[in-house]
Design an enzyme around this catalytic site. Structure first.
Site, PDB file in Angstrom:
ATOM      1  CB  THR A  27      57.237  44.086  28.351  1.00 23.01           C
ATOM      2  OG1 THR A  27      57.481  43.619  26.860  1.00 23.01           O
ATOM      3  CG2 THR A  27      57.010  45.615  28.525  1.00 23.01           C
ATOM      4  CB  SER A  61      63.676  36.033  26.490  1.00 21.10           C
ATOM      5  OG  SER A  61      62.926  36.933  27.536  1.00 21.10           O
ATOM      6  CE  LYS A  78      58.373  31.071  23.399  1.00 22.32           C
ATOM      7  NZ  LYS A  78      57.435  31.485  24.520  1.00 22.32           N
ATOM      8  N   GLY A 129      60.001  34.124  22.168  1.00 15.19           N
ATOM      9  CA  GLY A 129      61.149  33.572  21.219  1.00 15.19           C
ATOM     10  C   GLY A 129      62.083  34.363  20.367  1.00 15.19           C
ATOM     11  CG  ASP A 182      56.635  29.399  27.459  1.00 15.95           C
ATOM     12  OD1 ASP A 182      56.000  29.367  27.980  1.00 15.95           O
ATOM     13  OD2 ASP A 182      57.127  30.564  26.504  1.00 15.95           O
TER      14      ASP A 182
END
Length: 523
Positions: free
Chosen positions: A235, A231, A320, A200, A288
């Site tokens: 990563t 998003s 979030k 978030g 989510d």
């Protein structure tokens, strides 16, 4: 092409039952054709409307069909075409179906109606507000992993879990089902650490730095990460601009054995395989849910062999998690479910009022990470500070730093170059290190008037970066030039958009103009 073969498998009647008849049905066959149609995970088959197989089997568009090559069938959603795109005896397969079936061009495969999915009844129960037990969730996850759920089924299940959030028992049973549906790694180390952010917050790319610090300090940290859900970068997206992340289990184990850590994409290994399927649909729905989030996080950590996990929970009005009270509820559920698996977790509540680093988007965030690891004087201080805080907790949880001393050791490991050296070695072990790409187009967004930055809307900032093309275009995104509390003057660049195409840039600029208040500047 319809016929009877003397090589029909002994279980053909189960594959294509002739209900209500004492005689087994004659199986139908078609020649497989690779369409190179990319449907993400969904298994799709295409046949002509006048196909003899469709007529013989009574197959219509959006029917679930079984396709068998040898003993193991797959379930696919059927679509139909007219004309000469396919021959009458061909069945076209999407890439996901082609790979799952393991066929060659022209292979003759058996085609028939898929049997009814019993687990769909469980999804219907959830839609109508009934709680699900372990057996029901195990059945659902098993069918999801086997490719028996079309996106419409997945969307129905995920939406039902958003409308009526999972309770603790359901979250535990979903987590267990997701773990048991895949492989589970074991490591020789007594303590295996991991770290995860609940998300978030744009630009929160601390994991590569934390892994480098932890591995440099002698800990075992096999980090598997997801691609972006809602998003502009995950990563795995960011690391893929620097090195290979699609490591199989063997490659992952070899890298960790030598370097102590890795940064791999979880979707390339069979650790909680249902998770990436759920994520793909969640991304399309832009949802989510808490129960799914917890099951996603914990199933991957448990499957990866982690024993001790640090969880970053950013709190802010556009993060979030919006409040301390909400963070504490999430922390309590995470802790309760983790404890039922014997997993030690420590939650860290962090500032979620603004992006962590300056960069938002895979390649841009990779450059922020490199700046922190190399000790660049211009490295974003917010990213460095957050990474050191989290790495410090990891070091303490991993018993290589005394309580209260972890952050200081993390900072020393960055300062003396040990973390940078270990990060390079990890990248080399994963397939070599590369330079992140650069966007073809850039465009600054200027301050309309002078004043002080009093609010940054994380959600709209993230949306803007996605409209510019992130994460699908790795070089796309934005650089944010201001922080909360900064004084700005009229005409000063507030952010710079990066895009690969004129269309994406134009779309992002239109959104930026209509949402100028996402960066609130008070005179």
């Amino acid at each position: 092409m319809i016929g009877v073969s003397s090589d029909i498998p002994g279980d053909a009647q189960q594959f294509h039952p002739n209900i209500g008849s004492s005689e087994p049905a004659e199986p139908s066959f078609a020649r497989a054709r690779r369409l190179r149609l990319h449907t993400h995970h969904e298994l799709v088959a295409i046949m002509r409307t006048d196909s003899p197989v469709c007529h013989a089997e009574g197959l219509a568009a959006h029917t679930q069909v079984y396709i068998r090559n040898g003993s193991q069938p797959i379930a696919a959603t059927l679509y139909q075409v007219e004309g000469d795109f396919l021959a009458g005896d061909e069945i076209g397969l999407s890439e996901a179906a082609w790979v799952a079936l393991g066929v060659e061009e022209g292979t003759v495969v058996q085609v028939g109606h898929a049997p009814p999915l019993e687990s769909i009844a469980c999804v219907r129960q959830r839609i109508y507000g009934h709680r699900l037990n372990g057996a029901a969730l195990t059945s659902i996850v098993g069918d999801v992993v086997a490719g028996r759920y079309a996106d419409v089924h997945l969307a129905a299940f995920l939406t039902a879990t958003a409308t009526l959030p999972f309770d603790e028992d359901e979250t535990y049973h979903l987590t267990r089902a997701m773990v048991e549906a895949g492989d589970r790694l074991r490591w020789p180390s007594e303590i295996v650490v991991d770290k995860h952010c609940v998300g978030g917050l744009p630009g929160n790319r601390t994991s590569p730095i934390v892994v480098a610090i932890a591995a440099a300090c002698g800990l075992t940290m096999p980090k598997t990460s997801s691609r972006a859900i809602t998003s502009p970068a995950g990563t795995a997206d960011t690391m893929e601009t620097l090195t290979r992340v699609d490591l199989d289990l063997g490659a992952m184990q070899r890298v960790v054995a030598v370097e102590g850590g890795c940064l791999a994409w979880g979707g390339a290994v069979c650790l909680s395989p249902a998770d990436d399927i759920f994520i793909g649909v969640e991304r399309a729905l832009d949802i989510d849910t808490e129960g799914q989030l917890i099951a996603s996080v914990l199933s991957k950590k448990i499957a990866a062999g982690a024993t001790h996990v640090v969880l970053d929970i950013p709190i802010g009005p556009t993060a979030k998690v919006r409040s301390v009270a909400a963070a504490e509820r999430l922390e309590a559920t995470l802790g309760a479910v983790a404890a039922r698996f014997g997993l030690v977790i420590r939650c860290v509540q962090t500032d979620g009022t603004q992006p962590v680093g300056r960069a938002i988007g895979p390649a841009l965030e990779a450059r922020d990470v490199l700046a922190v690891l190399t000790g660049d004087a211009d490295a974003p201080p917010g990213l460095r500070d957050r990474a050191c805080t989290l790495a410090g907790v990891v070091l303490e949880l991993g018993k290589v730093a005394e309580e209260g001393q972890g952050r200081a050791r993390a900072e020393r490991t960055l300062a003396d170059g040990s973390a940078w050296d270990r990060f390079q070695r990890i990248c080399q072990a994963q397939g070599g290190m590369r330079t992140p790409p650069t966007a073809r187009l850039t465009h600054p967004i200027l301050a309309a008037h002078s004043g002080r930055v009093t609010h940054i809307d994380n959600r709209r900032i993230a949306r803007l970066a996605k409209l510019a093309g992130a994460p699908d275009s790795p070089a796309a995104g934005m650089l944010l030039h201001v922080r909360l509390g900064d004084d700005v003057i009229a005409g000063q660049p507030l952010l710079t958009l990066h895009a690969q195409s004129q269309g994406e840039m134009a779309y992002a600029l239109t959104y930026a103009a209509a949402n100028a208040d996402m960066l609130a500047i008070v005179p």
